[in-house]
Design an enzyme around this catalytic site. Structure first.
Site, PDB file in Angstrom:
ATOM      1  CG  ASP A   1      40.234 -32.758  21.835  1.00  0.00           C
ATOM      2  OD1 ASP A   1      39.959 -31.587  21.514  1.00  0.00           O
ATOM      3  OD2 ASP A   1      39.367 -33.599  22.147  1.00  0.00           O
TER       4      ASP A   1
ATOM      5  CD  GLU B   1      38.307 -31.843  27.970  1.00  0.00           C
ATOM      6  OE1 GLU B   1      38.668 -31.818  26.794  1.00  0.00           O
ATOM      7  OE2 GLU B   1      37.277 -31.287  28.384  1.00  0.00           O
TER       8      GLU B   1
ATOM      9  CD  GLU C   1      38.897 -32.882  16.933  1.00  0.00           C
ATOM     10  OE1 GLU C   1      38.716 -33.938  16.277  1.00  0.00           O
ATOM     11  OE2 GLU C   1      38.566 -31.769  16.499  1.00  0.00           O
TER      12      GLU C   1
ATOM     13  CG  HIS D   1      31.881 -28.164  15.828  1.00  0.00           C
ATOM     14  ND1 HIS D   1      33.168 -28.662  15.862  1.00  0.00           N
ATOM     15  CD2 HIS D   1      31.427 -28.273  17.094  1.00  0.00           C
ATOM     16  CE1 HIS D   1      33.458 -29.032  17.096  1.00  0.00           C
ATOM     17  NE2 HIS D   1      32.426 -28.819  17.865  1.00  0.00           N
TER      18      HIS D   1
ATOM     19  NE  ARG E   1      39.236 -30.650  11.138  1.00  0.00           N
ATOM     20  CZ  ARG E   1      39.785 -29.737  10.364  1.00  0.00           C
ATOM     21  NH1 ARG E   1      40.187 -30.072   9.166  1.00  0.00           N
ATOM     22  NH2 ARG E   1      39.947 -28.505  10.777  1.00  0.00           N
TER      23      ARG E   1
ATOM     24  CG  HIS F   1      31.643 -24.047  14.177  1.00  0.00           C
ATOM     25  ND1 HIS F   1      32.628 -23.611  13.330  1.00  0.00           N
ATOM     26  CD2 HIS F   1      32.290 -24.516  15.280  1.00  0.00           C
ATOM     27  CE1 HIS F   1      33.813 -23.814  13.896  1.00  0.00           C
ATOM     28  NE2 HIS F   1      33.630 -24.357  15.087  1.00  0.00           N
TER      29      HIS F   1
HETATM   30  C1  UD1 Z   1      38.262 -26.700  16.107  1.00  0.00           C
HETATM   31  C2  UD1 Z   1      38.948 -27.917  16.737  1.00  0.00           C
HETATM   32  C3  UD1 Z   1      37.901 -28.861  17.329  1.00  0.00           C
HETATM   33  C4  UD1 Z   1      36.958 -28.133  18.256  1.00  0.00           C
HETATM   34  C5  UD1 Z   1      36.354 -26.941  17.522  1.00  0.00           C
HETATM   35  C6  UD1 Z   1      35.496 -26.168  18.489  1.00  0.00           C
HETATM   36  C7  UD1 Z   1      41.010 -28.721  15.729  1.00  0.00           C
HETATM   37  C8  UD1 Z   1      41.612 -29.620  14.728  1.00  0.00           C
HETATM   38  N1  UD1 Z   1      39.667 -28.661  15.732  1.00  0.00           N
HETATM   39  O1  UD1 Z   1      37.535 -27.151  14.983  1.00  0.00           O
HETATM   40  O2  UD1 Z   1      38.572 -29.868  18.061  1.00  0.00           O
HETATM   41  O3  UD1 Z   1      35.922 -29.020  18.625  1.00  0.00           O
HETATM   42  O4  UD1 Z   1      37.419 -26.109  17.060  1.00  0.00           O
HETATM   43  O5  UD1 Z   1      34.645 -25.289  17.842  1.00  0.00           O
HETATM   44  O6  UD1 Z   1      41.706 -28.067  16.447  1.00  0.00           O
HETATM   45  N2  UD1 Z   1      36.072 -19.841  11.876  1.00  0.00           N
HETATM   46  C9  UD1 Z   1      35.815 -18.481  11.849  1.00  0.00           C
HETATM   47  N3  UD1 Z   1      35.761 -17.809  13.052  1.00  0.00           N
HETATM   48  C10 UD1 Z   1      35.923 -18.408  14.246  1.00  0.00           C
HETATM   49  C11 UD1 Z   1      36.158 -19.810  14.270  1.00  0.00           C
HETATM   50  C12 UD1 Z   1      36.255 -20.501  13.074  1.00  0.00           C
HETATM   51  O7  UD1 Z   1      35.647 -17.888  10.808  1.00  0.00           O
HETATM   52  O8  UD1 Z   1      35.852 -17.742  15.274  1.00  0.00           O
HETATM   53  C13 UD1 Z   1      36.163 -20.578  10.595  1.00  0.00           C
HETATM   54  C14 UD1 Z   1      37.459 -20.256   9.816  1.00  0.00           C
HETATM   55  O9  UD1 Z   1      37.185 -20.269   8.450  1.00  0.00           O
HETATM   56  C15 UD1 Z   1      38.376 -21.433  10.191  1.00  0.00           C
HETATM   57  C16 UD1 Z   1      37.347 -22.545  10.233  1.00  0.00           C
HETATM   58  O10 UD1 Z   1      36.191 -21.974  10.849  1.00  0.00           O
HETATM   59  O11 UD1 Z   1      39.407 -21.660   9.254  1.00  0.00           O
HETATM   60  C17 UD1 Z   1      37.786 -23.796  10.959  1.00  0.00           C
HETATM   61  O12 UD1 Z   1      38.322 -23.512  12.234  1.00  0.00           O
HETATM   62  P1  UD1 Z   1      39.282 -24.612  12.935  1.00  0.00           P
HETATM   63  O13 UD1 Z   1      39.655 -24.139  14.293  1.00  0.00           O
HETATM   64  O14 UD1 Z   1      40.398 -24.982  12.018  1.00  0.00           O
HETATM   65  O15 UD1 Z   1      38.370 -25.902  13.024  1.00  0.00           O
HETATM   66  P2  UD1 Z   1      37.046 -26.180  13.839  1.00  0.00           P
HETATM   67  O16 UD1 Z   1      36.179 -27.007  12.964  1.00  0.00           O
HETATM   68  O17 UD1 Z   1      36.510 -24.922  14.408  1.00  0.00           O
HETATM   69  N1  UDP Z   2      29.010 -22.609  23.013  1.00  0.00           N
HETATM   70  C1  UDP Z   2      28.786 -21.241  23.007  1.00  0.00           C
HETATM   71  N2  UDP Z   2      27.998 -20.689  22.013  1.00  0.00           N
HETATM   72  C2  UDP Z   2      27.428 -21.447  21.042  1.00  0.00           C
HETATM   73  C3  UDP Z   2      27.671 -22.849  21.045  1.00  0.00           C
HETATM   74  C4  UDP Z   2      28.472 -23.399  22.041  1.00  0.00           C
HETATM   75  O1  UDP Z   2      29.270 -20.514  23.873  1.00  0.00           O
HETATM   76  O2  UDP Z   2      26.725 -20.886  20.184  1.00  0.00           O
HETATM   77  C5  UDP Z   2      29.873 -23.180  24.069  1.00  0.00           C
HETATM   78  C6  UDP Z   2      29.341 -24.406  24.778  1.00  0.00           C
HETATM   79  O3  UDP Z   2      28.540 -24.059  25.884  1.00  0.00           O
HETATM   80  C7  UDP Z   2      30.623 -25.124  25.195  1.00  0.00           C
HETATM   81  C8  UDP Z   2      31.589 -24.773  24.089  1.00  0.00           C
HETATM   82  O4  UDP Z   2      31.053 -23.638  23.424  1.00  0.00           O
HETATM   83  O5  UDP Z   2      31.150 -24.608  26.399  1.00  0.00           O
HETATM   84  C9  UDP Z   2      31.723 -25.937  23.147  1.00  0.00           C
HETATM   85  O6  UDP Z   2      32.408 -25.551  22.013  1.00  0.00           O
HETATM   86  P1  UDP Z   2      32.351 -26.367  20.647  1.00  0.00           P
HETATM   87  O7  UDP Z   2      31.070 -27.110  20.548  1.00  0.00           O
HETATM   88  O8  UDP Z   2      32.691 -25.393  19.570  1.00  0.00           O
HETATM   89  O9  UDP Z   2      33.603 -27.356  20.791  1.00  0.00           O
HETATM   90  P2  UDP Z   2      33.816 -28.809  21.417  1.00  0.00           P
HETATM   91  O10 UDP Z   2      33.372 -28.768  22.842  1.00  0.00           O
HETATM   92  O11 UDP Z   2      33.024 -29.757  20.579  1.00  0.00           O
HETATM   93  O12 UDP Z   2      35.267 -29.050  21.244  1.00  0.00           O
END
Ligand code: UD1
Ligand code: UDP
Length: 380
Positions: A100, A122, A136, A204, A206, A237
């Site tokens: 999602d 999923e 999502e 993490h 939103r 995160h």
């Molecule tokens: C995204 C997904 C959420 C998912 C989450 C898993 C959407 C709208 N949200 O949210 O559904 O649960 O990922 O973690 O798609 N960043 C880094 N390095 C990384 C990852 C993120 O620096 O490896 C920082 C960046 O500044 C980036 C920000 O995190 O712009 C947000 O990342 P983004 O993927 O937009 O949103 P998440 O909150 O991670």
């Molecule tokens: N995870 C990981 N390292 C971490 C935290 C989570 O590998 O430090 C894994 C976790 O086991 C799961 C996935 O990341 O498989 C979940 O990702 P996240 O919580 O970012 O996203 P969501 O599932 O909420 O979309």
């Protein structure tokens, strides 16, 4: 002339999508009757690469789209625009998306614009609240409308696909691929070290940014301060908003470890070693029950009611005193703890990938009979 083998293009971009698609990508790569290709948007950069490295996946296309503090509308536009060239180059017969995220939604829309069928891994998770989780829940609803094949992890999600108007023939009840990934990795990681009681915390979402996240981290602080034998481990995160909130509330506490996101294998070890898990993550809610770990979900809704029904997951909301009260019950009452610490597998049996691959083969005309094996959750 040799006949062209159909091309299945898996598209993903974030950590959880990568964990859940890794088993599918690996299984498709072993088939000789189709061609498996991988495109990553790199919506996440570092957290995606952690998973790609662990599962030894080298994408055929890496769009490298992440920007610090990216906005939904910008990312959505960039995914759509950049995927067009990938579709031109690889000419997929089927596109797979997972879950999602913005990547999943934009990739499904982009494929639809090219009239390429989409398989949704999923499918059918719902809270019924379009703003929670945001965005999502809407992404899921939209992907359901865009997709041709729907891989529902559980009977509940299968029913939700039907309610969204999907015909039965297009739905496969597969289990969740996260359990396939978990079982593969959990069998290989070392046993956790015995170092007293540990709270494992991730947050993490939103909709939890701002005040809810301050309440969550405040509760972690209260819980640790009240128990000298308790430590908290918080892999934070990489989102700067989350980093700042964690540092502000928990930074400097001697029994709180604010650490970088863990690679998946060490994170599985951390889950195994945890006394109690506090999380707003979707994936962690699915994995922890398989490991027999009680989970308190830091949200007001969940699209994953199965483990709540099984009694190993409890929805506690985002108020500091509620989180402290519910966690304290478990930390201070061994009988209460034992009641919740049961290993159950409502989300999968480790065969979801195989079911998905067979359904894909049927869809592509590579087998003549529709596969009948489906995921049957054990009664708990
Ligand atoms: C995204 C997904 C959420 C998912 C989450 C898993 C959407 C709208 N949200 O949210 O559904 O649960 O990922 O973690 O798609 N960043 C880094 N390095 C990384 C990852 C993120 O620096 O490896 C920082 C960046 O500044 C980036 C920000 O995190 O712009 C947000 O990342 P983004 O993927 O937009 O949103 P998440 O909150 O991670
Ligand atoms: N995870 C990981 N390292 C971490 C935290 C989570 O590998 O430090 C894994 C976790 O086991 C799961 C996935 O990341 O498989 C979940 O990702 P996240 O919580 O970012 O996203 P969501 O599932 O909420 O979309």
């Amino acid at each position: 002339m040799a006949t062209r083998r159909p091309v299945v293009l898996s598209i993903f971009g974030t950590r959880p999508e990568a964990v859940k698609m890794a088993p599918v990508v690996k299984a498709l790569a072993t088939r000789s009757d189709l061609v498996g290709r991988v495109a990553v948007t790199a919506q996440h950069r570092q957290m995606l690469d952690q998973v790609l490295d662990l599962f030894s996946i080298t994408p055929d296309y890496d769009l490298d789209l992440m920007q610090p503090g990216q906005r939904l509308e910008d990312l959505t536009g960039r995914v759509l625009t950049h995927l067009a060239a990938v579709f031109d180059d690889c000419k997929p017969d089927l596109v797979l998306v997972q879950g999602d995220t913005t990547t999943a939604f934009a990739a499904a829309l982009g494929a639809f614009y090219r009239q390429i069928p989409v398989g949704h891994v999923e499918a059918g998770l719902r809270t019924g609240d379009r703003y929670n989780p945001f965005p999502e829940e809407m992404n899921r609803l939209l992907v359901t409308q865009l997709a041709t094949l729907h891989f529902a992890p559980t009977p509940t999600s299968q029913a939700a696909c039907r309610r969204s108007g999907v015909q039965d023939e297009a739905i496969y009840l597969t289990g969740n691929t996260v359990i396939d990934a978990l079982l593969e990795v959990a069998g290989q990681v070392p046993a956790p070290s015995e170092e007293g009681r540990v709270l494992l915390v991730t947050a993490h979402r939103r909709e939890n940014w701002g005040e809810p996240m301050m309440q969550i981290f405040g509760a972690v602080r209260d819980l640790v301060e009240a128990r000298p034998d308790l430590r908290a481990v918080v892999p934070v995160h990489l989102n700067p908003i989350v980093q700042e909130a964690a540092r502000q509330v928990l930074g400097g506490h001697e029994r709180v470890s604010l650490i970088a996101p863990l690679d998946y294998a060490p994170f599985v070890t951390a889950m195994k070693g945890a006394t109690l898990i506090l999380t707003d993550s979707g994936g962690v809610q699915e994995e922890a029950p398989s490991l027999g770990k009680p989970v308190l979900v830091l949200r007001t809704t969940t699209e994953r009611p199965e483990a709540v029904d099984a009694g190993t997951v409890r929805l506690v909301g985002v108020q500091r005193e509620d989180i402290v009260r519910e966690a304290s019950r478990l930390l201070d009452d061994p009988a209460e703890y034992r009641r919740m610490a049961n290993a159950v597998n409502p989300y999968g049996d480790g065969r979801a990938t195989q079911r998905i691959v067979e359904a894909i083969r049927y869809f592509l005309g590579l087998r003549s009979d529709r596969p009948v094996e489906r995921f049957e959750p054990a009664i708990v």
